[in-house]
Enzyme design. Structure first.
Site, PDB file in Angstrom:
ATOM      1  N   LYS A 228      11.469 100.859 154.005  1.00 20.49           N
ATOM      2  CA  LYS A 228      10.834  99.990 153.003  1.00 20.49           C
ATOM      3  C   LYS A 228      11.784  98.835 152.702  1.00 20.49           C
ATOM      4  O   LYS A 228      12.718  98.966 151.924  1.00 20.49           O
ATOM      5  CB  LYS A 228      10.516 100.750 151.716  1.00 20.49           C
ATOM      6  CG  LYS A 228       9.781  99.867 150.710  1.00 20.49           C
ATOM      7  CD  LYS A 228      10.196 100.162 149.307  1.00 20.49           C
ATOM      8  CE  LYS A 228      10.547  99.023 148.416  1.00 20.49           C
ATOM      9  NZ  LYS A 228      10.404  97.639 148.720  1.00 20.49           N
TER      10      LYS A 228
ATOM     11  N   CYS B   9      26.828  92.423 146.830  1.00 20.69           N
ATOM     12  CA  CYS B   9      27.320  93.444 145.893  1.00 20.69           C
ATOM     13  C   CYS B   9      28.844  93.417 145.879  1.00 20.69           C
ATOM     14  O   CYS B   9      29.459  93.862 144.919  1.00 20.69           O
ATOM     15  CB  CYS B   9      26.775  94.808 146.215  1.00 20.69           C
ATOM     16  SG  CYS B   9      27.081  95.314 147.873  1.00 20.69           S
TER      17      CYS B   9
ATOM     18  N   GLU C 181      23.765 102.861 146.784  1.00 21.79           N
ATOM     19  CA  GLU C 181      24.789 101.817 146.847  1.00 21.79           C
ATOM     20  C   GLU C 181      24.278 100.707 145.943  1.00 21.79           C
ATOM     21  O   GLU C 181      23.250 100.098 146.227  1.00 21.79           O
ATOM     22  CB  GLU C 181      24.957 101.360 148.298  1.00 21.79           C
ATOM     23  CG  GLU C 181      26.358 100.897 148.621  1.00 21.79           C
ATOM     24  CD  GLU C 181      26.576  99.485 148.146  1.00 21.79           C
ATOM     25  OE1 GLU C 181      27.330  99.300 147.160  1.00 21.79           O
ATOM     26  OE2 GLU C 181      25.988  98.567 148.708  1.00 21.79           O
TER      27      GLU C 181
ATOM     28  N   GLU D  90      26.551  92.641 136.022  1.00 26.01           N
ATOM     29  CA  GLU D  90      26.363  92.015 137.331  1.00 26.01           C
ATOM     30  C   GLU D  90      25.356  90.873 137.212  1.00 26.01           C
ATOM     31  O   GLU D  90      24.219  91.077 136.805  1.00 26.01           O
ATOM     32  CB  GLU D  90      25.864  93.034 138.355  1.00 26.01           C
ATOM     33  CG  GLU D  90      25.816  92.448 139.754  1.00 26.01           C
ATOM     34  CD  GLU D  90      25.430  93.456 140.818  1.00 26.01           C
ATOM     35  OE1 GLU D  90      24.428  94.159 140.625  1.00 26.01           O
ATOM     36  OE2 GLU D  90      26.129  93.511 141.850  1.00 26.01           O
TER      37      GLU D  90
HETATM   38  C1  UN1 Z   1      26.265  93.888 150.123  1.00 25.55           C
HETATM   39  O1  UN1 Z   1      26.428  92.855 149.501  1.00 25.55           O
HETATM   40  O2  UN1 Z   1      25.414  94.724 149.727  1.00 25.55           O
HETATM   41  O3  UN1 Z   1      31.609  93.428 152.608  1.00 25.55           O
HETATM   42  C2  UN1 Z   1      26.945  94.216 151.387  1.00 25.55           C
HETATM   43  C3  UN1 Z   1      30.742  92.557 152.630  1.00 25.55           C
HETATM   44  C4  UN1 Z   1      29.624  92.673 153.641  1.00 25.55           C
HETATM   45  C5  UN1 Z   1      28.553  93.579 153.134  1.00 25.55           C
HETATM   46  C6  UN1 Z   1      28.048  93.286 151.768  1.00 25.55           C
HETATM   47  N1  UN1 Z   1      30.151  93.165 154.876  1.00 25.55           N
HETATM   48  O4  UN1 Z   1      30.746  91.606 151.873  1.00 25.55           O
END
Ligand code: UN1
Length: 496
Positions: A177, A286, A252, A387
């Site tokens: 999804k 993230c 995550e 965030e």
């Molecule tokens: C994300 O933002 O969910 O380490 C992953 C990093 C990338 C992955 C980010 N390789 O910034």
């Protein structure tokens, strides 16, 4: 807006099909507002069909030798390489980040395909000694069944590959999804999986929002594992709903990642690292840096160096050369980001640069926000704790490494941190005391490589990791097999 954009379908059990309701949702280009296509507004019926197809395919797929499953992933890697440019453009069109970065996104998928393809010839378990004579023991990894992969829009190819490829090589089947904002990249990834020779039904894709498609996956008893990347709020909902049927859940979620700059740091290097990790991907990672924790002795110098560089960042359509920062994903996010600017001002932080949406000239149709910096931020302020997921950076002043580490660790998240220092002792202290899942020494907070465990502590995750060997744990069940070849009853743990 009138458009001739195509209508796309779900792929379930080897067939392209629309939603039963016949309803579709438009997919927008966030740089221009143009409609790129229409995707099904699916619900429970489509999810249940996809889970049934995945469940049926599992009985055969789990028996395909793992090296053969791996070979399909190697072919996927080859195809991703061949289609890298096309996929990167598709991603830039539908989610906005600049081409250099969408190429990097595909590259993470290529790397993961080869890494997990190789796992087809490893999938290591353990063979360890046993207590009794004429007896052996092994621990092996079993596939679990149907895995639901619920993925975000910020890494439309990479993150689905972190979930699907380990799941597949281990012998599971998938219902995918993707985020509603990036359906086209997801669809292309699924087409590539089948072009590489994946048997029908092993991966099924269902388009639609979390409230219908996501929830139906959480409630379907035949879904054994949920692998989710997204906001902490949605992740908590996933965990609570999935707990009712004891599904395995890997989450995550958010981050409030910081770059610490000590008084002995190479400031040129620190400026580059901050710019890249705070404003790259328009701050929508993230792992993005959203806080700078700076030593008071070099605070002014760092601000003086950073601000002109932030002002020079070029906003624009990610397809155009020379653009540094693309649009944010949609109007809702744009409004949320701007609300944090207002919050920061109300809290008494100093807005040094940026702080507004941009609607002028060729940016008029898109969701653009100026790269923004606040100074005089206190650690407890909302702009230092929550965030924002956009190009907004908060600078906090500290007076020692100890204080920097406390501020760094003291949010509800725990994904990534960075420290700029030349002092080996400070490095060691940071390695010991920083509590995030990832720590960078003398580089920014982004750029995790796929062969290492990826994930974080506190509100970032629920103890699982993606990628690397650790990523396999989410998608496998340990089975221990003892063989007694003594020909008599031997009782373990009983004095003989
Ligand atoms: C994300 O933002 O969910 O380490 C992953 C990093 C990338 C992955 C980010 N390789 O910034």
């Amino acid at each position: 807006m009138t458009t001739t954009a195509n209508v796309y379908h779900n792929y379930i059990g080897g067939k392209w099909q629309g939603a039963e309701s016949g309803q579709t949702v438009p997919n927008y280009n966030p740089a221009t507002g143009e409609i790129l296509g229409y995707f099904p507004l699916s619900g429970e019926a489509e999810v249940n069909a996809a889970v049934a197809a995945a469940r049926a395919a599992f009985e055969k797929w789990r028996l395909v030798p793992a090296p053969k499953r791996g070979e399909i992933l190697f072919r996927v890697g080859e195809l991703l390489k061949q289609h890298k440019e096309e996929l990167a453009r598709t991603m830039t069109l539908e989610m906005g980040k600049i081409l250099k970065e969408t190429r990097g996104d595909v590259q993470e998928g290529i790397d993961m395909a080869y890494y997990m393809g190789g796992e087809g010839r490893r999938l290591f378990g353990h063979t360890v000694p046993v207590e009794l004579p004429d007896k052996s023991g092994i621990a092996m990894r079993d596939p679990i069944g149907v895995v639901a992969c619920i993925t975000p829009w910020n890494f439309p190819i990479a993150i689905p590959t972190w979930k699907m490829f380990p799941a597949l090589v281990a012998g599971n089947t998938v219902v995918f999804k993707p985020a509603s904002d990036t359906p086209m990249s997801a669809l292309r990834l699924v087409e590539i999986l089948y072009e590489a020779g994946l048997p029908e039904g092993v991966v099924n894709i269902v388009f639609g929002p979390g409230s219908t498609v996501g929830d139906a996956l959480l409630h379907n008893p035949d879904v054994a594992v949920i692998s989710f990347t997204g906001s902490t709020e949605s992740g908590r909902h996933v965990a609570m709903e999935a707990a009712k049927s004891l599904k395995r859940v890997s989450l995550e979620m958010g981050g409030k990642n910081a770059v610490i700059v000590m008084d002995d740091a190479d400031l040129n290097l620190a400026v580059e690292g901050i710019l890249w990790s705070a404003y790259g991907t328009t701050g929508q990672r993230c792992t993005a840096c959203s806080r700078v924790i700076v030593h008071s002795a070099i605070r002014k110098q760092l601000v003086d160096m950073l601000v002109p560089r932030i002002k020079r960042l070029r906003l624009g359509n990610g397809l155009n050369d020379g653009v540094d920062v693309g649009p944010v994903i949609n109007a809702t996010q744009l409004a949320k980001i701007h609300s944090y600017t207002e919050i920061g001002k109300d809290e008494g932080a100093t807005l040094v640069t940026g702080g507004s949406p941009v609607h002028e000239g060729e940016l008029a149709g898109g969701n653009f926000y100026q790269p923004t910096l606040f100074t005089d931020v206190r650690p407890h302020m909302r702009i230092a704790q929550e965030e924002i997921f956009g190009p907004v950076l908060s600078m906090i002043e500290v007076h020692s490494l100890e204080e920097a580490i406390v501020v760094n660790n003291n949010t509800k998240y725990g994904l990534s941190s960075a420290i700029y220092t030349q002092d080996i002792n400070r490095v060691q202290q940071a390695m010991r005391d920083i509590t995030t899942g990832i720590l960078y020494i003398n580089s920014g907070t982004t750029g995790a490589e796929i062969q290492f465990p990826f994930g974080g502590t506190h509100g970032t995750g629920n103890g699982h990791r993606e990628a690397g060997i650790a990523g396999l744990d989410v998608f496998t069940e340990w089975k221990v097999v003892y063989t007694d070849f003594s020909g008599r009853l031997q009782k373990a743990q009983i004095d003989q």
